[in-house]
Design an enzyme around this catalytic site. Sequence first.
Site, PDB file in Angstrom:
ATOM      1  N   LYS A   1      -5.215  -3.428 -11.869  1.00 47.81           N
ATOM      2  CA  LYS A   1      -3.890  -3.006 -11.429  1.00 47.81           C
ATOM      3  C   LYS A   1      -2.914  -3.173 -12.585  1.00 47.81           C
ATOM      4  O   LYS A   1      -2.998  -4.149 -13.345  1.00 47.81           O
ATOM      5  CB  LYS A   1      -3.484  -3.873 -10.232  1.00 47.81           C
ATOM      6  CG  LYS A   1      -2.181  -3.505  -9.536  1.00 47.81           C
ATOM      7  CD  LYS A   1      -1.999  -4.435  -8.342  1.00 47.81           C
ATOM      8  CE  LYS A   1      -0.786  -4.092  -7.507  1.00 47.81           C
ATOM      9  NZ  LYS A   1      -0.695  -4.977  -6.308  1.00 47.81           N
TER      10      LYS A   1
ATOM     11  N   SER B   1      -0.250  -2.673  -1.968  1.00 47.32           N
ATOM     12  CA  SER B   1       0.283  -2.061  -3.171  1.00 47.32           C
ATOM     13  C   SER B   1      -0.783  -1.725  -4.219  1.00 47.32           C
ATOM     14  O   SER B   1      -0.525  -0.965  -5.148  1.00 47.32           O
ATOM     15  CB  SER B   1       1.346  -2.962  -3.798  1.00 47.32           C
ATOM     16  OG  SER B   1       0.768  -4.199  -4.236  1.00 47.32           O
TER      17      SER B   1
ATOM     18  N   SER C   1      -2.223  -6.793  -0.159  1.00 51.93           N
ATOM     19  CA  SER C   1      -2.246  -5.633  -1.055  1.00 51.93           C
ATOM     20  C   SER C   1      -3.583  -5.336  -1.692  1.00 51.93           C
ATOM     21  O   SER C   1      -3.748  -4.303  -2.337  1.00 51.93           O
ATOM     22  CB  SER C   1      -1.185  -5.798  -2.157  1.00 51.93           C
ATOM     23  OG  SER C   1       0.104  -5.681  -1.609  1.00 51.93           O
TER      24      SER C   1
END
Length: 468
Positions: A78, A153, A177
Site C-alpha cells: 500500500k 482503504s 482496511s
Amino acid sequence: MSPELIATSSIATLSRAMENGDTKASDLTTACLERAEDLNPVCKAFTQVFKDTATSRVAELDHGPRRGQLHGIPYGVKDMFDCRGTLTTAGSGVLHDNIAQDDAHAVAMLNNAGANCIGKLNLHEFAYGATGENTLYGTALNAYDKTRLAGGSSSGSAAAVAWGLLPFALGTDTGGSVRAPAALNGLVGFKPTFGRVSVRGVMPYCWSLDHVGIMTRTVSDAALVLQEIATPDPADPGCARSAVDDYVAAAQAGDDLSGCLIGIPRAFFYDNVDTEIRAATERAIHFLESKGATIKDVALPEMTHTRTVSLTIQMPEALSFHMPWLEERGDLYSADFRAGLALGQSLLAEHYVRAKRMLTVYRTEVERVFEDVDALLTPATPAIAPKLGAVSVTTEGLTEPAGNAITRFTSFFNMTGHPAVTLPSGMHSSGLPMGVQLVGRQFGEAGLLRLASIIDANPDFNVPAASV
C-alpha cells in the site's frame, strides 16, 4: 509455469515450483509486471510500478542462495509504506515530492527474505475511508464485478491480489482496511495484534489504531508473510518485544479442535446481515463444531457508540499529523479528507481523552471474554461489495453509509488490538465472495492461524479465482 498459473497460485505453490526448478524468480517477476501493465489501466491497483528495480533484482535472486519460502516471490505494498528512493504518496497529490529515505521495517524484512517488491498500491487518500475511492489514481475495482468497489482503504492491495497481479500484498488496517476488502474480493486478510508488526516507515493515519496487515490467497501464505514481518524492531518503541511463534507450523497443525471453545457474539455481529452471508457463517460454525470445537454464545461490550469512539480518536490524531501539510498545501487535499480534518478540529481534548479511556474499557472487557473462549467468529462484512459510487447500503432493514457497512464488524477489534483474520466462506448468489472473521487472544496469532487454516482447507468455503 505459465503466466496464467502464476496469476492464481499461492506463495507456497510458487515457492515449491522455484525449489523444484520449474520456474525462476525472473519468470514470476516478468509475469506479474506484464499482467500489471495489461490490467492496471482497468483495475487501478497500482499507483507506481517498480519495473526497473524489480527486474534488476531478479538476477541476484535467481543465482544467489535461497533465503526461504518467500525467495523470489513478487509483492506490493500500500502506498503508505516507505520503499527507499521512491515516492510515498498515500494516494494524495499532497505528497507529490515525498521521496522515502529508507525502507519501512516490514518492507526491509520481506526484502531480506528474498521477496521482490514490484510497486506501490492504490488506496483511499491517506487511508481515510473504507470504499477505496481515489480521485487522483482512480478507484480500484472489485475483481469479481467491475461495477463494484474493491473496498478500502487498502483497495489496491486487494485488487492486486484478486486480479492476479501479485501473490500477496501489505496494507494498513485502522478499522478493517485490510480485512474488509480482502473479504469483498475472496482473499485472506490478516491483522496481527496491535504492536506485533512494526509500523516504522509506514505513514500513520491514527497512531492508536493503525496495524500493518497482510492479504494473501491462503491462510498458510499469510503465516509465511507474518513469520517474516513480525520480527521485533528495536527502533519502533510501539513494537512488541515478545518472542515470535512458529506461525507456519501453526497453520499446518491439523484439524482436531477437541477442547477448543469458539465464542459467537450474536448481538450486533449477527444483526442486519445479508441472509446468505449469515447462512454461510452458520455453516462455518457447524463445520468447526464437527471438528470437535465447542460453540458458545458470548456477550461483547455494547456496540452502539463504538464507531463514534473510533472516529473521536482517529480525527484528532490525523489532524495532528497533517497540520504542517494542511497549512502549506491545504489546497492539494481532497474535499473528503479536508472535511475529516475539520471534524478533528471541532473535537475537544475532553472528547479525545474520554474516547481513549474507552479503549482500555473495551480491551479489558474483551479480555474477560477470552478467559472463557479461544476465539470469536463473526461474519466478515454484513453485505457484499457495494456498487461504484454507492453512498449507502441497506442490509435487512438497516441503511448506513457504504463505508460504515464495509467495516461494521471489523473496526471494533482495532480498538481492542486483538488479532483478527477474514477469509472466504463461499460465493453469494450474486457471484461475489462472502467471508467470515475470526478473532483471537492478544498475541494469539498462532492459534488464530490454525483455526483459520481449518476453514480454509474446506473446499465448501473456497471461492474460485476471479475471471478478469
